[in-house]
Every structure is written in C-alpha cells, then in structure tokens.
Design an enzyme around this catalytic site. Structure first.
Site, mmCIF file in Angstrom:
data_model
loop_
_atom_site.group_PDB
_atom_site.id
_atom_site.type_symbol
_atom_site.label_atom_id
_atom_site.label_comp_id
_atom_site.label_asym_id
_atom_site.label_seq_id
_atom_site.Cartn_x
_atom_site.Cartn_y
_atom_site.Cartn_z
ATOM 1 N N HIS A 82 9.574 -0.170 8.185
ATOM 2 C CA HIS A 82 8.739 -1.326 8.541
ATOM 3 C C HIS A 82 8.759 -2.388 7.429
ATOM 4 O O HIS A 82 9.164 -3.514 7.623
ATOM 5 C CB HIS A 82 7.280 -0.887 8.740
ATOM 6 C CG HIS A 82 7.059 0.170 9.767
ATOM 7 N ND1 HIS A 82 7.147 -0.048 11.114
ATOM 8 C CD2 HIS A 82 6.729 1.486 9.619
ATOM 9 C CE1 HIS A 82 6.885 1.081 11.766
ATOM 10 N NE2 HIS A 82 6.623 2.016 10.884
ATOM 11 N N ASP A 83 8.281 -2.007 6.247
ATOM 12 C CA ASP A 83 8.036 -2.972 5.169
ATOM 13 C C ASP A 83 9.309 -3.620 4.615
ATOM 14 O O ASP A 83 9.299 -4.822 4.307
ATOM 15 C CB ASP A 83 7.245 -2.295 4.046
ATOM 16 C CG ASP A 83 5.898 -1.810 4.544
ATOM 17 O OD1 ASP A 83 5.337 -0.869 3.947
ATOM 18 O OD2 ASP A 83 5.399 -2.362 5.546
ATOM 19 N N PHE B 225 -1.022 -0.507 12.379
ATOM 20 C CA PHE B 225 -1.876 -0.021 11.289
ATOM 21 C C PHE B 225 -2.347 -1.129 10.341
ATOM 22 O O PHE B 225 -3.537 -1.227 10.037
ATOM 23 C CB PHE B 225 -1.157 1.073 10.481
ATOM 24 C CG PHE B 225 -1.993 1.563 9.330
ATOM 25 C CD1 PHE B 225 -1.821 1.043 8.062
ATOM 26 C CD2 PHE B 225 -2.984 2.526 9.533
ATOM 27 C CE1 PHE B 225 -2.614 1.476 7.007
ATOM 28 C CE2 PHE B 225 -3.782 2.960 8.487
ATOM 29 C CZ PHE B 225 -3.606 2.429 7.217
ATOM 30 N N ASN B 226 -1.438 -1.962 9.805
ATOM 31 C CA ASN B 226 -1.846 -2.940 8.783
ATOM 32 C C ASN B 226 -2.905 -3.894 9.318
ATOM 33 O O ASN B 226 -3.796 -4.316 8.589
ATOM 34 C CB ASN B 226 -0.635 -3.746 8.284
ATOM 35 C CG ASN B 226 0.250 -2.929 7.368
ATOM 36 O OD1 ASN B 226 -0.185 -1.924 6.807
ATOM 37 N ND2 ASN B 226 1.496 -3.334 7.227
ATOM 38 N N THR C 240 2.807 -6.044 2.742
ATOM 39 C CA THR C 240 3.279 -4.905 3.537
ATOM 40 C C THR C 240 2.193 -3.849 3.722
ATOM 41 O O THR C 240 2.493 -2.689 4.032
ATOM 42 C CB THR C 240 4.516 -4.248 2.873
ATOM 43 O OG1 THR C 240 4.111 -3.719 1.593
ATOM 44 C CG2 THR C 240 5.653 -5.244 2.702
ATOM 45 N N ASN D 18 -2.446 2.782 3.411
ATOM 46 C CA ASN D 18 -1.904 4.117 3.729
ATOM 47 C C ASN D 18 -2.711 5.216 3.032
ATOM 48 O O ASN D 18 -2.811 6.333 3.523
ATOM 49 C CB ASN D 18 -0.444 4.214 3.271
ATOM 50 C CG ASN D 18 0.483 3.443 4.178
ATOM 51 O OD1 ASN D 18 0.312 3.430 5.395
ATOM 52 N ND2 ASN D 18 1.445 2.753 3.587
ATOM 53 N N ASP E 106 6.793 1.122 1.929
ATOM 54 C CA ASP E 106 6.462 0.161 0.865
ATOM 55 C C ASP E 106 7.318 0.446 -0.376
ATOM 56 O O ASP E 106 7.759 -0.470 -1.061
ATOM 57 C CB ASP E 106 5.001 0.285 0.447
ATOM 58 C CG ASP E 106 4.013 0.084 1.571
ATOM 59 O OD1 ASP E 106 3.838 1.020 2.368
ATOM 60 O OD2 ASP E 106 3.455 -1.009 1.660
ATOM 61 N N ASP F 189 0.858 -1.203 0.000
ATOM 62 C CA ASP F 189 0.000 0.000 0.000
ATOM 63 C C ASP F 189 0.890 1.249 0.000
ATOM 64 O O ASP F 189 0.851 2.069 0.920
ATOM 65 C CB ASP F 189 -0.948 0.004 1.202
ATOM 66 C CG ASP F 189 -0.206 0.060 2.547
ATOM 67 O OD1 ASP F 189 -0.813 0.558 3.530
ATOM 68 O OD2 ASP F 189 0.958 -0.383 2.615
HETATM 69 O O1 RIB Z 1 2.381 0.096 10.789
HETATM 70 C C1 RIB Z 1 3.286 0.208 9.736
HETATM 71 C C2 RIB Z 1 2.675 -0.271 8.466
HETATM 72 O O2 RIB Z 1 1.554 0.545 8.155
HETATM 73 C C3 RIB Z 1 3.620 -0.143 7.249
HETATM 74 O O3 RIB Z 1 3.304 -1.141 6.320
HETATM 75 C C4 RIB Z 1 3.280 1.201 6.692
HETATM 76 O O4 RIB Z 1 3.540 1.287 5.280
HETATM 77 C C5 RIB Z 1 1.800 1.251 6.936
HETATM 78 O O5 RIB Z 1 1.180 0.552 5.869
HETATM 79 CA CA CA Z 2 2.785 -0.539 4.049
#
Ligand code: RIB
Ligand code: CA
Length: 328
Positions: free
Chosen positions: A254-255, A180-181, A139, A55, A31, A26
């Site tokens: 993160h990703d 978040f994801n 991701t 996102n 990403d 996303d």
């Molecule tokens: O919490 C972090 C995740 O949420 C990452 O994948 C970032 O790109 C958002 O999508």
């Molecule tokens: Ca992401």
C-alpha cells in the site's frame, strides 16, 4: 560509442528534479518499505520521518521507524507525532502487523533516538525553510497532517503537495467500505481532504495492484544479503496475515505506492475527482466517497491514483531495495 563524459556544463546541477519529502508513517510492514524507498531512491531527498499512531501505538511505530533507519543505515531523523486520533476512539492493527507493529524479523537496536521536537512542529519548520518544495507523504492515519493544517494554517499553501495512502473507492479493508488509515481517524482525513493544498491519494483500488508475490519476496532472500533476508522475513509475515485475513497470497505494498508517485508519477494512471469522507454513517463511517460520475457538481479536490504499471513499479522497487545488498 557513447562517451559518458562528465563535464560541469554537460551535466545538470545537483538536485535538479529531486523531490524533497517528509514521510509521515505508522510502521507497519508496508511503511517500512516506503521508508527504504524514500531513503534510497535518487529522485528523492528524505528530510525527515514523522510517526503517528496507527498500525500500532505511537511508541511502537516510532521505535519501528528508528529500527528500519538503523537497519538500512539511513541518515535521517525521526520525530514522534500524535499518539491518538483527533476525536474517535483509538484502533490499532495487531492482526495485520503483530503486537509490535513490525513482527516477523529481529531488527537492530537503533543507536538514534526520536528527536525532542514534535512531528507537527518539524513539518512546520521544514515548510518554512523550503517554501513550495516540501512533499508531505502520509502513509498512516492523517492525524499529524490534519494537526499541521489546524495549527499552522498560514503554512498550508507553502506545502508543495500532500501524497497520501488513504481510502478506498470500490471497497474498504477494515469495514466493507472504509480503509484503515481513514477509518482510524476519519475527522483528520476530513480536514485534509477539505484543505486547499494539492493532494494525491493512493486508495486500496490502486494499492491492491502492487501485491508482492512469494517469488518476488524470495528474490530478496536469494541475494544473500542479511538486510534483504530480514526484509524478506518481514514481508513473509505480512503476506501470512493477508493470507489468513483476506485470502490474498502476497504482501500488499500500500504505502510504497504513495512514495512511488513522487519517484515516477508516469507509473500511475490518475483522475482528478471530488472525494469526501463519511463521518456520520453507522455502516459507512470512514468511507471515502469519490464522485466518479460528477453527480455532486463539485470541483475535484484530489488526484486519485487508479491504475499502476506493475512491471515499472516493481523494477524501480527492486532497483532501490537491492542497493541494500552491498550494505552490512
Ligand atoms: O489500509 C492500508 C494502510 O493501513 C497502510 O498504510 C497500512 O500500513 C496500514 O497503515
Ligand atoms: Ca501505513
């Protein structure tokens, strides 16, 4: 003196040890880095990119994926997937990634358009073509992955593994306990965690060990490469929102952790744990609950990444990104 002799019988055939993957994402600043690693690292064969709302809205995440592919000159197709979560109301993250989902720099207008085929059907097509070989790296919210599992139950066991940036064990980032994801589509995360396929999870506990500092972002800028300067601008934007919201002075990658696991799993310390997602709590909706003390007496269902060799991570990341320095 070591002779670097190329000879057919002295070299392994092409493709040995290469991991085939589909990247479901996303974009999203982190990403975008994950896309570049997946497209540039010699250990990986990126078969396609699928996009999901997360996102930002699906039209933005899809356009952003196309722009990153165009900027890097990657020869990979993009397939749009789900525009909204399975059940809950949609959330996006403009406060982190901007209103377009990838603010901070101007990227080239893509020549390529998204393919007609839906992301979930592309995943199915690839799994049928390469049974046992496809890594599905997720991701973003797990909506496309969950829908693949629901729509093609007979193909799930033909997936090699799912590697997901998802969840938080000790903390969240959208609520005190939810990442978040997962929070963007907890029901999808539940479908994935309950699936029988081999799963690897990179939670916030490990991704927050991969924070790219200002001077590391500056190293990209100093190459003088237009592409890497654009990347540095994107990462500086991402760093600025983290500084504002979390008082973290860096770009939290993160990703890329999910992709790096496929490149070199030895960079991580892992533990196989039983993990469930909370679907009913008021305060805890979307929390990934990991049974670290084995109190639930349940068989582990996911390999959780716990610690990272930061030097090895960033050495490999820069090795991949700096390949762009010679591209126009
Ligand atoms: O919490 C972090 C995740 O949420 C990452 O994948 C970032 O790109 C958002 O999508
Ligand atoms: Ca992401």
């Amino acid at each position: 003196m070591v002779y670097n002799i190329y000879h057919p019988i002295l070299q392994p055939p092409e493709g040995i040890g290469v991991e085939r993957l589909i990247l479901d994402c996303d974009p999203g600043h982190d990403d975008a880095i994950a896309i570049l690693m997946a497209g540039l690292d010699e250990k990986l064969e990126l078969l396609g990119i699928t996009t999901v709302a997360g996102n930002s809205y699906l039209e933005n995440t899809t356009m952003n994926a196309l722009k990153v592919v165009e900027m890097a000159g990657l020869d990979v197709d993009v397939y749009a997937g789900c525009a909204r979560p399975l059940l809950r109301d949609q959330i996006v993250a403009p406060e982190i990634h901007g209103s377009t989902g990838l603010e901070g720099a101007k990227l080239p207008t893509p020549k390529r358009q998204a393919e007609e085929k839906h992301a979930v059907d592309f995943i199915a097509e690839m799994v049928k073509a390469y049974p046992g070989e496809i890594n599905l790296v997720a991701t973003g919210p797990l909506t496309n992955v969950a829908l693949f599992i629901i729509r093609y139950p007979d193909l799930v066991e033909k997936l090699k593994r799912i590697v997901m940036m998802a969840g938080g064990i000790a903390f969240g980032n959208v609520t005190p306990v939810a990442e978040f994801n997962v929070y963007a589509d907890p029901e999808a995360a539940n479908v994935v965690l309950r699936s029988s396929v081999e799963k690897v999870m990179a939670p916030l506990d490990v991704t927050h060990q991969a924070i790219m500092a200002a001077e590391e972002i500056e190293r990209l800028r100093k190459t003088g490469s237009h592409i890497l300067q654009t990347l540095a601008d994107l990462l500086d934007f991402f760093r600025s929102t983290y500084l504002d919201l979390f008082d973290i002075d860096g770009a939290v990658l993160h990703d890329p952790c999910a992709v790096m696991y496929l490149i070199d799993p030895t960079i991580f310390e892992c533990e196989d744990l039983y993990v469930e997602v909370e679907l009913d709590g008021n305060l805890t909706y979307g929390q990934t609950v990991a049974d670290i003390w084995k109190t639930m007496k349940m068989k582990p269902n996911v390999r959780v990444l716990k610690r990272i060799d930061r030097k090895a991570f960033f050495d490999r990341l820069f090795e991949d990104l700096e390949k762009l320095a010679v591209r126009k």
